[in-house]
Design a protein around this motif. Structure first.
Motif, mmCIF file in Angstrom:
data_model
loop_
_atom_site.group_PDB
_atom_site.id
_atom_site.type_symbol
_atom_site.label_atom_id
_atom_site.label_comp_id
_atom_site.label_asym_id
_atom_site.label_seq_id
_atom_site.Cartn_x
_atom_site.Cartn_y
_atom_site.Cartn_z
ATOM 1 N N PHE A 99 0.827 -1.208 0.000
ATOM 2 C CA PHE A 99 0.000 0.000 0.000
ATOM 3 C C PHE A 99 0.864 1.262 0.000
ATOM 4 O O PHE A 99 0.550 2.240 -0.674
ATOM 5 C CB PHE A 99 -0.937 0.035 1.211
ATOM 6 N N GLN A 184 -15.067 6.550 13.990
ATOM 7 C CA GLN A 184 -14.401 6.058 12.771
ATOM 8 C C GLN A 184 -13.037 6.720 12.585
ATOM 9 O O GLN A 184 -12.035 6.046 12.316
ATOM 10 C CB GLN A 184 -15.281 6.327 11.548
ATOM 11 N N LEU A 321 -2.450 -5.860 -7.305
ATOM 12 C CA LEU A 321 -3.444 -5.924 -6.219
ATOM 13 C C LEU A 321 -3.982 -4.580 -5.759
ATOM 14 O O LEU A 321 -5.166 -4.451 -5.478
ATOM 15 C CB LEU A 321 -2.869 -6.686 -5.024
ATOM 16 N N ALA A 323 -4.779 -1.228 -6.951
ATOM 17 C CA ALA A 323 -4.896 -0.480 -8.205
ATOM 18 C C ALA A 323 -4.474 0.982 -8.084
ATOM 19 O O ALA A 323 -3.696 1.476 -8.858
ATOM 20 C CB ALA A 323 -6.311 -0.586 -8.715
ATOM 21 N N GLN A 327 -8.505 3.554 -4.131
ATOM 22 C CA GLN A 327 -8.936 2.254 -3.604
ATOM 23 C C GLN A 327 -8.299 2.015 -2.237
ATOM 24 O O GLN A 327 -8.945 1.511 -1.311
ATOM 25 C CB GLN A 327 -8.518 1.154 -4.583
ATOM 26 N N LEU A 330 -10.122 4.063 0.343
ATOM 27 C CA LEU A 330 -11.420 3.451 0.648
ATOM 28 C C LEU A 330 -11.264 2.254 1.576
ATOM 29 O O LEU A 330 -11.997 2.109 2.561
ATOM 30 C CB LEU A 330 -12.097 3.001 -0.650
ATOM 31 N N ASN A 334 -12.658 2.019 5.491
ATOM 32 C CA ASN A 334 -13.813 1.186 5.824
ATOM 33 C C ASN A 334 -13.509 -0.225 6.328
ATOM 34 O O ASN A 334 -14.171 -0.701 7.240
ATOM 35 C CB ASN A 334 -14.737 1.096 4.613
ATOM 36 N N GLY A 335 -12.559 -0.883 5.712
ATOM 37 C CA GLY A 335 -12.332 -2.280 6.091
ATOM 38 C C GLY A 335 -11.089 -2.508 6.913
ATOM 39 O O GLY A 335 -11.117 -3.204 7.943
ATOM 40 N N ALA A 336 -9.986 -1.882 6.471
ATOM 41 C CA ALA A 336 -8.682 -2.157 7.088
ATOM 42 C C ALA A 336 -8.621 -1.942 8.603
ATOM 43 O O ALA A 336 -8.057 -2.786 9.298
ATOM 44 C CB ALA A 336 -7.599 -1.353 6.388
ATOM 45 N N PHE A 338 -10.540 -2.531 11.016
ATOM 46 C CA PHE A 338 -11.028 -3.668 11.802
ATOM 47 C C PHE A 338 -9.996 -4.797 11.841
ATOM 48 O O PHE A 338 -9.790 -5.429 12.867
ATOM 49 C CB PHE A 338 -12.351 -4.199 11.223
ATOM 50 N N ILE B 50 -6.656 -6.607 -13.279
ATOM 51 C CA ILE B 50 -6.483 -6.087 -11.919
ATOM 52 C C ILE B 50 -7.205 -7.048 -10.971
ATOM 53 O O ILE B 50 -8.409 -7.273 -11.092
ATOM 54 C CB ILE B 50 -7.058 -4.657 -11.782
ATOM 55 N N VAL B 51 -6.448 -7.636 -10.062
ATOM 56 C CA VAL B 51 -7.033 -8.590 -9.115
ATOM 57 C C VAL B 51 -7.495 -7.826 -7.872
ATOM 58 O O VAL B 51 -6.835 -6.883 -7.440
ATOM 59 C CB VAL B 51 -5.978 -9.660 -8.714
ATOM 60 N N LYS B 52 -8.622 -8.277 -7.329
ATOM 61 C CA LYS B 52 -9.118 -7.645 -6.096
ATOM 62 C C LYS B 52 -8.155 -7.945 -4.965
ATOM 63 O O LYS B 52 -7.771 -9.100 -4.765
ATOM 64 C CB LYS B 52 -10.490 -8.227 -5.759
ATOM 65 N N SER B 53 -7.784 -6.904 -4.209
ATOM 66 C CA SER B 53 -6.886 -7.102 -3.075
ATOM 67 C C SER B 53 -7.609 -7.877 -1.977
ATOM 68 O O SER B 53 -8.816 -7.754 -1.818
ATOM 69 C CB SER B 53 -6.449 -5.729 -2.565
ATOM 70 N N ILE B 55 -7.646 -7.397 1.036
ATOM 71 C CA ILE B 55 -8.231 -6.474 2.015
ATOM 72 C C ILE B 55 -9.619 -6.021 1.541
ATOM 73 O O ILE B 55 -10.543 -5.884 2.345
ATOM 74 C CB ILE B 55 -7.277 -5.281 2.304
ATOM 75 N N ILE B 58 -11.979 -9.008 2.153
ATOM 76 C CA ILE B 58 -12.345 -9.100 3.573
ATOM 77 C C ILE B 58 -13.295 -7.973 3.959
ATOM 78 O O ILE B 58 -14.257 -8.178 4.694
ATOM 79 C CB ILE B 58 -11.081 -9.128 4.472
ATOM 80 N N TRP B 59 -13.017 -6.782 3.408
ATOM 81 C CA TRP B 59 -13.886 -5.631 3.699
ATOM 82 C C TRP B 59 -15.316 -5.931 3.236
ATOM 83 O O TRP B 59 -16.285 -5.664 3.963
ATOM 84 C CB TRP B 59 -13.310 -4.381 3.019
ATOM 85 N N LEU B 62 -16.828 -8.395 5.618
ATOM 86 C CA LEU B 62 -17.203 -7.736 6.879
ATOM 87 C C LEU B 62 -18.466 -6.890 6.692
ATOM 88 O O LEU B 62 -19.323 -6.846 7.559
ATOM 89 C CB LEU B 62 -16.050 -6.841 7.378
ATOM 90 N N SER B 68 -18.963 -2.633 9.403
ATOM 91 C CA SER B 68 -18.343 -1.626 8.539
ATOM 92 C C SER B 68 -18.889 -0.250 8.908
ATOM 93 O O SER B 68 -19.931 -0.153 9.553
ATOM 94 C CB SER B 68 -18.650 -1.928 7.069
ATOM 95 N N TYR B 69 -18.146 0.780 8.532
ATOM 96 C CA TYR B 69 -18.628 2.137 8.827
ATOM 97 C C TYR B 69 -19.558 2.631 7.740
ATOM 98 O O TYR B 69 -19.356 2.417 6.615
ATOM 99 C CB TYR B 69 -17.419 3.084 8.965
#
Lengths: 368, 69
Positions: A99, A184, A321, A323, A327, A330, A334-336, A338, B50-53, B55, B58-59, B62, B68-69
């Protein structure tokens, strides 16, 4: 046994922590569109909440003086379960390295080298950081003090130059957002950048410091880093006002507003240069930690032979992975948090708790 | 791009030489563990895929659980 042969001083360790936070602090876009003009308040709260974690890391370092995080995990959970957990940490380290590489290449491409292919920038970044990682921890951290002073100087200089456009009123009103937004924001900042300090648990055995100094340097490093972060956010909000949340790199926009005279403008290059320096430093540390983790999982005596192959994986993974930084932002918002916080704060806390309950220490500590 | 690629390859070969010379099988396997997925990613990048990461995956998982927020 520590894989890296070299030792660094406590001060170098502290400056590395400051650099590490400053690198993320400059990219304050993670919270800018969540807590808007109140982000400065969130930075303060997030750091106050993070302080116990700093002391928890310090306690873990002191309890297992000659062991890094992976060795602690293997000692507590045994070779099989310990290695399975270590692989999860490896994926985590690979991800944050990836990242950060994406962030660096994105900002270089958009601000300095728009026509250069993305793969070239990633490759150059990997080559430089691989060189640093192969040279060892001492070489990696030797210039951290200079980077900290340079970054701090540029932050202060930018505040002075922007003084005529700073509007203190932009920082208000406070407590006008729903509670969820503050939660958040604090959660995100506890994961990125503060929680990322967990990587220093892998460097700690190579630092010459006593028990008292461990807490002192860790806390001072985190505090000064957090203060730089606070200053950066404060400057950007007071300059940009309500538009703060609209930009991917608010600091870059703030720097673009600097006009010393009619002739001296567009000094955002200063920001880009310091950002590249700090991000290269951060990526080098993350890359080093990733390589050390791999070596520890497979019980290797030397790590230098795997540096380039790990770099090759990081390079291609960063291209495929993650992009782009939108991304990344985002996912970070929202996800990371947690997943990250579980590995950065909750799990090290569980490790400390188990070691306290069952009185598990490193052999060196037990013999005292 | 080709020049930098060749430089990277040369350094990597220089790195591999002592591994092969001293028959360090473990080091070789670990290196291949990173190089093979790297080559697969490179192939995907060349194809523009482009492959989905993980993360992101998992997001999304979740989010489906309501975390999630």
């Amino acid at each position: 046994m520590t894989i890296a042969e070299t030792k660094i001083s406590g001060r170098q360790f502290m400056y590395s922590i400051i650099c590490f936070i400053q690198a993320s602090a400059i990219l304050n876009a993670f919270i800018s569109n969540i807590t808007y003009q109140e982000s400065w308040l969130v930075v303060i709260f997030a750091f106050i909440i993070f302080i116990p974690s700093v002391f928890m890391y310090g306690a873990l370092i002191n309890r297992f003086k000659d062991k890094n995080l992976i060795q602690i995990i293997i000692q507590i959970f045994g070779p099989v379960l310990g290695r399975i957990i270590s692989v999860i940490y490896l994926i985590f380290f690979l991800s944050i390295t990836m990242f950060n590489i994406t962030d660096l290449t994105d900002i270089t491409k958009t601000s300095m080298l728009p026509t250069t292919p993305y793969i070239i920038l990633v490759m150059m970044c990997i080559l430089i950081t691989a060189w640093a990682v192969r040279s060892g921890l001492r070489v990696l951290t030797i210039y951290s003090k200079m980077y900290v002073f340079l970054a701090s100087f540029i932050i202060i200089l930018s505040i002075i130059f922007l003084f005529n456009v700073i509007e203190i009123g932009n920082l208000f009103p406070i407590f006008s957002l729903p509670l969820k937004k503050y939660v958040q924001g604090i959660h995100i900042l506890n994961a990125i950048p503060f929680g990322e300090l967990v990587v220093f648990l892998l460097i700690a055995p190579n630092v010459q410091m006593n028990k008292k100094q461990t807490y002192k340097y860790f806390f001072l490093g985190a505090s000064i880093g957090a203060f730089s972060f606070f200053l950066t956010v404060l400057r950007d909000i007071s300059v940009l006002g309500e538009t703060f949340g609209m930009f991917v790199f608010p600091s870059l926009v703030a720097f673009r507003l600097i006009r010393i005279t009619e002739a001296i403008t567009r000094i955002e290059i200063l920001f880009i240069v310091i950002l590249i320096i700090l991000l290269i430093f951060k990526i080098s540390i993350l890359y080093y930690v990733t390589v050390i983790t791999v070596s520890q999982i497979f019980n290797l005596k030397k790590y230098k032979n795997i540096v380039l192959s790990v770099g090759f994986f990081l390079m291609t993974a960063a291209i495929v992975l993650s992009a782009n930084s939108i991304q990344h932002t985002l996912a970070a918002q929202n996800g990371a948090p947690f997943i990250w916080v579980t590995l950065q704060i909750i799990f090290p806390f569980i490790l400390l708790l188990i070691s306290l309950i069952f009185n598990i220490k490193s052999p060196k500590e037990e013999s005292k | 791009m080709i020049v930098i690629g060749v430089i990277y390859l040369l350094i990597m070969i220089m790195d591999f030489y002592p591994i092969i010379k001293h028959k360090k099988v473990k080091h070789l396997i670990i290196n291949l563990m990173f190089i093979i997925p790297g080559l697969i990613f490179l192939f995907l990048a060349a194809k523009g895929i482009i492959v989905k990461s993980w993360i992101t995956i998992i997001w999304e998982f979740l989010k489906s659980l309501g975390i999630s927020y």
